[in-house]
Design an enzyme around this catalytic site. Structure first.
Site, PDB file in Angstrom:
ATOM      1  CE1 TYR A  95      -3.826   2.330   0.730  1.00 21.15           C
ATOM      2  CE2 TYR A  95      -2.294   3.374   2.255  1.00 21.15           C
ATOM      3  CZ  TYR A  95      -3.481   3.393   1.544  1.00 21.15           C
ATOM      4  OH  TYR A  95      -4.313   4.483   1.629  1.00 21.15           O
ATOM      5  CB  SER A 186       3.171  -4.240   3.328  1.00 19.39           C
ATOM      6  OG  SER A 186       2.911  -3.001   3.931  1.00 19.39           O
ATOM      7  CG  ASP A 277       7.886  -3.005   9.771  1.00 22.19           C
ATOM      8  OD1 ASP A 277       7.646  -1.822   9.461  1.00 22.19           O
ATOM      9  OD2 ASP A 277       7.380  -3.968   9.175  1.00 22.19           O
ATOM     10  CG  HIS A 306       7.351  -2.174   5.986  1.00 24.31           C
ATOM     11  ND1 HIS A 306       6.559  -2.951   6.799  1.00 24.31           N
ATOM     12  CD2 HIS A 306       6.598  -1.927   4.879  1.00 24.31           C
ATOM     13  CE1 HIS A 306       5.394  -3.158   6.222  1.00 24.31           C
ATOM     14  NE2 HIS A 306       5.397  -2.552   5.046  1.00 24.31           N
TER      15      HIS A 306
END
Length: 346
Positions: A95, A186, A277, A306
């Site tokens: 995203y 994610s 992350d 991430h």
């Protein structure tokens, strides 16, 4: 960074702060029923972007969504002997964004798997939502529909559209429907958990890496509602400046929180987390993992954020290729059983 100072033992004990609605299962049974009762309108045609070869075939798959959305997915299939059926990977993207290139998606063809990579409506790919305008909405999807009933949230419609996609998958003659896999990182990981929970009889196993859409209340309490979770922050500043609606907002978001879907997943799950992350706090990820009651493995990567984690990607190969999903989890490392809470990998 606060994550670096957390004790692993604390993370292992993490539980969701997001509430679990008392009617969660009934709510989603009704939503899936609506999708099952909707008429199917779909087509598969050779891709307009790339050319098929002797070993790989590329198709555009389109269908009409539950809300009139124009939904698009890449469909890739390896060359097989006549009548042979292949496993299928349902691939979900991060995203905001869209399905990645045909070249990148082709890696699964080498494993003998077909693949469908969905473009989420309005997120930069070829899928459009059910609104009257023809353009992407780019971001803000986390809170899209929040002022209306829960059944009109963006992700509720998305999961209904994925149910329509699963109905289409069942009709594909070249697919072995006993071996349907989910892969996502994610946002794709959060969607993957929901897909497994809502389509238990179809999904055989799932690879989930640092899932977004996870434990919204936890993210809020950690003041980490930025980047992917930014919708919560700007919604609260613009529409709930005094904080009087906090409980109301999170009660509604609970219907799309992947930590709640995790409770309903029954297939084997390979789960990955980078301890540094900054986008999806490890606390939220561990809460989702701890909510899983299915056969599961948690691969933990100190020093990773991430980002692409090559070691985790490589583990997917055996996990998807072995006939038995639980055995595949066990074979990742013989010193850890399939139900182990986690495995630390540097």
């Amino acid at each position: 960074m606060h994550q670096e100072t957390l004790e692993l033992a604390e993370l292992k004990a993490a539980h969701a702060l997001t509430p679990y609605p008392s009617d969660f299962e009934a709510f989603w049974k009704a939503r899936m029923g609506e999708a099952d009762n909707a008429s199917l309108s779909w087509q598969i045609v050779p891709s307009t972007e790339v050319t098929s070869s002797a070993s790989a075939h590329f198709f555009d798959l389109t269908f009409v969504g539950i809300d009139g959305a124009e939904v698009y997915a890449k469909y890739l299939r390896p060359e097989t002997t006549s009548g042979a059926k292949t496993p299928l990977v349902l691939q979900f993207h991060g995203y905001p964004g869209s399905s990645r290139s045909w070249f990148e998606q082709s890696s699964f063809l080498g494993l003998g798997c077909s693949l469908i990579a969905l473009d989420n409506p309005g997120q930069g790919g070829r899928s459009l939502d059910g609104s009257s305008y023809k353009s992407t909405t780019v971001s803000g999807h986390l809170v899209l529909g929040l002022d209306g009933p829960a059944e009109d949230l963006y992700y509720v419609h998305l999961y209904q559209n994925i149910r329509l996609l699963c109905r289409i998958v069942r009709q594909l003659e070249d697919i072995d429907t006993s071996r349907i896999f989910v892969n996502g990182a994610s946002q794709g990981g959060g969607i993957g958990l929901a897909t497994c929970a809502l389509n238990q009889d179809l999904i055989n196993r799932a690879s989930i890496l640092y899932p977004f859409l996870t434990d919204f209340r936890c993210v809020w309490e950690l003041n980490a509602d930025e980047v992917a979770y930014e919708g919560i922050r700007y919604y609260s500043r613009w529409f709930d400046a005094d904080g009087s609606r906090v409980d109301e907002v999170f009660a509604k978001l609970a219907y799309i929180d992947s930590v709640n879907f995790a409770r309903l997943v029954t297939c084997p799950v390979l789960f990955g987390t980078g301890l540094d992350d900054p986008v999806v706090p490890p606390e939220a990820q561990f809460a989702a993992y701890n909510a899983l009651t299915c056969p599961k493995r948690h691969l933990i990567y100190p020093g990773y954020a991430h980002e692409e984690i090559g070691d985790f990607d490589d583990k997917i190969i055996d996990f998807f290729c072995l006939e038995n999903g639980v055995q595949a989890l066990e074979n990742l490392d013989s010193s850890f059983p399939a139900q182990a809470e986690c495995e630390v990998r540097a």
